[in-house]
Design a protein around this motif. Structure first.
Motif, mmCIF file in Angstrom:
data_model
loop_
_atom_site.group_PDB
_atom_site.id
_atom_site.type_symbol
_atom_site.label_atom_id
_atom_site.label_comp_id
_atom_site.label_asym_id
_atom_site.label_seq_id
_atom_site.Cartn_x
_atom_site.Cartn_y
_atom_site.Cartn_z
ATOM 1 N N ARG A 175 0.753 -0.960 -0.235
ATOM 2 C CA ARG A 175 -0.148 0.093 -0.401
ATOM 3 C C ARG A 175 0.861 1.559 0.029
ATOM 4 O O ARG A 175 -0.055 2.086 -0.720
ATOM 5 C CB ARG A 175 -1.067 0.043 1.038
ATOM 6 C CG ARG A 175 -1.755 -1.084 1.050
ATOM 7 C CD ARG A 175 -3.138 -0.850 2.355
ATOM 8 N NE ARG A 175 -3.659 -2.132 2.674
ATOM 9 C CZ ARG A 175 -5.204 -2.312 1.808
ATOM 10 N NH1 ARG A 175 -5.272 -0.990 0.913
ATOM 11 N NH2 ARG A 175 -5.820 -3.054 0.993
ATOM 12 N N GLN A 176 1.894 1.513 0.884
ATOM 13 C CA GLN A 176 3.152 2.675 0.574
ATOM 14 C C GLN A 176 3.536 2.650 -0.746
ATOM 15 O O GLN A 176 3.843 3.387 -1.355
ATOM 16 C CB GLN A 176 3.856 2.465 1.798
ATOM 17 C CG GLN A 176 3.340 1.951 3.118
ATOM 18 C CD GLN A 176 4.718 2.025 4.163
ATOM 19 O OE1 GLN A 176 5.989 0.907 4.402
ATOM 20 N NE2 GLN A 176 4.386 1.867 5.893
ATOM 21 N N GLU A 177 3.459 1.783 -1.801
ATOM 22 C CA GLU A 177 3.830 1.460 -2.778
ATOM 23 C C GLU A 177 3.158 2.195 -4.200
ATOM 24 O O GLU A 177 3.361 1.937 -5.150
ATOM 25 C CB GLU A 177 4.947 -0.020 -3.138
ATOM 26 C CG GLU A 177 6.054 -0.194 -1.825
ATOM 27 C CD GLU A 177 7.669 0.420 -3.305
ATOM 28 O OE1 GLU A 177 7.066 1.465 -3.553
ATOM 29 O OE2 GLU A 177 8.532 0.405 -2.052
ATOM 30 N N ARG A 178 1.486 2.343 -3.065
ATOM 31 C CA ARG A 178 0.992 2.242 -4.161
ATOM 32 C C ARG A 178 0.859 0.794 -4.600
ATOM 33 O O ARG A 178 0.425 1.588 -6.361
ATOM 34 C CB ARG A 178 1.217 3.637 -5.010
ATOM 35 C CG ARG A 178 1.519 4.891 -4.273
ATOM 36 C CD ARG A 178 1.333 5.980 -4.828
ATOM 37 N NE ARG A 178 1.477 7.538 -3.548
ATOM 38 C CZ ARG A 178 1.448 8.438 -4.046
ATOM 39 N NH1 ARG A 178 1.725 9.230 -5.867
ATOM 40 N NH2 ARG A 178 2.106 9.966 -3.407
ATOM 41 N N ALA A 179 0.763 -0.200 -4.808
ATOM 42 C CA ALA A 179 0.493 -1.788 -5.736
ATOM 43 C C ALA A 179 -0.344 -2.140 -4.637
ATOM 44 O O ALA A 179 -0.327 -3.415 -4.331
ATOM 45 C CB ALA A 179 1.720 -1.592 -5.895
ATOM 46 N N PRO A 180 -1.488 -1.921 -4.163
ATOM 47 C CA PRO A 180 -2.760 -2.193 -3.204
ATOM 48 C C PRO A 180 -3.301 -3.565 -4.016
ATOM 49 O O PRO A 180 -3.374 -4.250 -3.657
ATOM 50 C CB PRO A 180 -3.799 -1.959 -2.900
ATOM 51 C CG PRO A 180 -4.031 -0.635 -3.983
ATOM 52 C CD PRO A 180 -2.049 -0.371 -4.432
ATOM 53 N N ASP A 181 -2.803 -3.340 -5.232
ATOM 54 C CA ASP A 181 -3.950 -4.802 -5.568
ATOM 55 C C ASP A 181 -2.736 -5.395 -6.104
ATOM 56 O O ASP A 181 -3.233 -6.747 -6.944
ATOM 57 C CB ASP A 181 -4.127 -4.104 -7.208
ATOM 58 C CG ASP A 181 -5.487 -2.871 -7.458
ATOM 59 O OD1 ASP A 181 -6.670 -2.979 -6.336
ATOM 60 O OD2 ASP A 181 -5.379 -2.110 -8.160
ATOM 61 N N ASN A 224 -0.269 -7.317 -12.105
ATOM 62 C CA ASN A 224 0.014 -7.827 -10.673
ATOM 63 C C ASN A 224 0.581 -8.476 -10.084
ATOM 64 O O ASN A 224 -0.041 -8.941 -8.742
ATOM 65 C CB ASN A 224 -1.464 -7.465 -10.522
ATOM 66 C CG ASN A 224 -1.824 -5.657 -10.592
ATOM 67 O OD1 ASN A 224 -0.705 -5.527 -11.131
ATOM 68 N ND2 ASN A 224 -3.223 -5.805 -11.368
ATOM 69 N N HIS A 257 9.824 -3.472 -3.442
ATOM 70 C CA HIS A 257 10.542 -2.282 -3.826
ATOM 71 C C HIS A 257 11.307 -2.973 -5.377
ATOM 72 O O HIS A 257 10.556 -2.662 -6.479
ATOM 73 C CB HIS A 257 11.200 -1.712 -3.284
ATOM 74 C CG HIS A 257 11.415 -0.587 -4.244
ATOM 75 N ND1 HIS A 257 10.099 0.579 -4.703
ATOM 76 C CD2 HIS A 257 12.451 0.348 -4.793
ATOM 77 C CE1 HIS A 257 11.013 1.352 -5.313
ATOM 78 N NE2 HIS A 257 12.497 1.302 -5.290
#
Length: 251
Positions: A202-208, A245, A236
């Motif tokens: 989520r911090q990496e803006r990749a919640p999916d 994904n 990362h």
């Protein structure tokens, strides 16, 4: 339990850590609500000591004041003194203007000294004096200034051994360790991996993004000597190299 490869990383219901080590730390942290006491945080590098320090500040009586974070590692004695206490113009070569120190900046708030075990032995008594007398002087100044500051310190060193070796002052150690907390290593809290991975994604803006079962096998089978910091770096890199994904085991 909690270490198998989940079908999805959307564990939004997991708002609390599941490991016994972190539940113990959370219980200890809860007792510091509305406190102003000095706290010493121990733990390996990469275990989140600075994050814990900020949480202690936000729970404490000074939560509306500033939180000033300084890493003591690698700073020379002169530079560290200037950073902590500030200096007057002309106090030393290169001091072309007056500089506010971090004790000033943290007024009515919290000063977090990360890696306090690396502080030069000659600076240590000056810090002790501030803690005991609540006053300090800027370099090159004769005026006493008030230090209305809460101190939180952290280190990955064994400070008691450092005291025995006479590279850390015993009186400063006992003054900063009113309350001592320890951040557990990632090896001690492997049950929290799904939650940690979810938070990092989520911090990496990749919640999916999800991890394959093979990727989870590699994560669970590794000892993580660099702790959470290493986990963040690995994820990362995996996000950069992934296709689609799903993070495969070989990225």
């Amino acid at each position: 339990p909690g270490r198998g490869p989940p079908n999805s990383l959307h564990h939004t219901e997991m708002v609390e850590p599941v490991s016994a080590a972190m539940r113990k730390l959370e219980s200890e942290l809860d007792r510091l609500r509305d406190s102003e006491c000095t706290v010493l945080i121990l733990g390996e590098t990469g275990t989140g000591k600075s994050i814990l320090a900020r949480r202690i500040h936000e729970l404490g009586a000074r939560k509306h004041g500033p939180f000033i974070d300084v890493n003591c590692a690698g700073l020379s004695r002169e530079l560290f003194e200037s950073e902590l206490f500030g200096h007057e113009r002309g106090a030393f070569t290169g001091a072309h203007s007056t500089k506010q120190g971090l004790f000033d900046a943290a007024h009515e708030g919290t000063l977090f000294l990360d890696e306090i075990g690396d502080i030069d032995l000659q600076v240590q008594p000056k810090i002790l004096k501030v803690l005991e007398e609540k006053t300090f002087r800027r370099m090159g100044d004769v005026r006493q200034r008030n230090a209305d500051v809460r101190l939180i310190a952290a280190t990955h060193h064994d400070l008691l051994s450092a005291v025995d070796l006479r590279v850390f002052r015993a009186d400063l150690f006992y003054r900063i360790s009113t309350v001592t907390l320890r951040t557990p290593s990632l090896r001690e809290r492997m049950e929290d991996l799904p939650l940690l991975v979810d938070q990092i994604l989520r911090q990496e803006r990749a919640p999916d993004v999800t991890l394959s079962s093979g990727a989870w096998d590699k994560i669970n089978g590794y000892t993580w000597p660099g702790n959470i910091r290493e986990l963040k770096n690995v994820l990362h890199r995996a996000l950069i190299l992934r296709q689609g994904n799903v993070v495969a085991a070989d990225v």
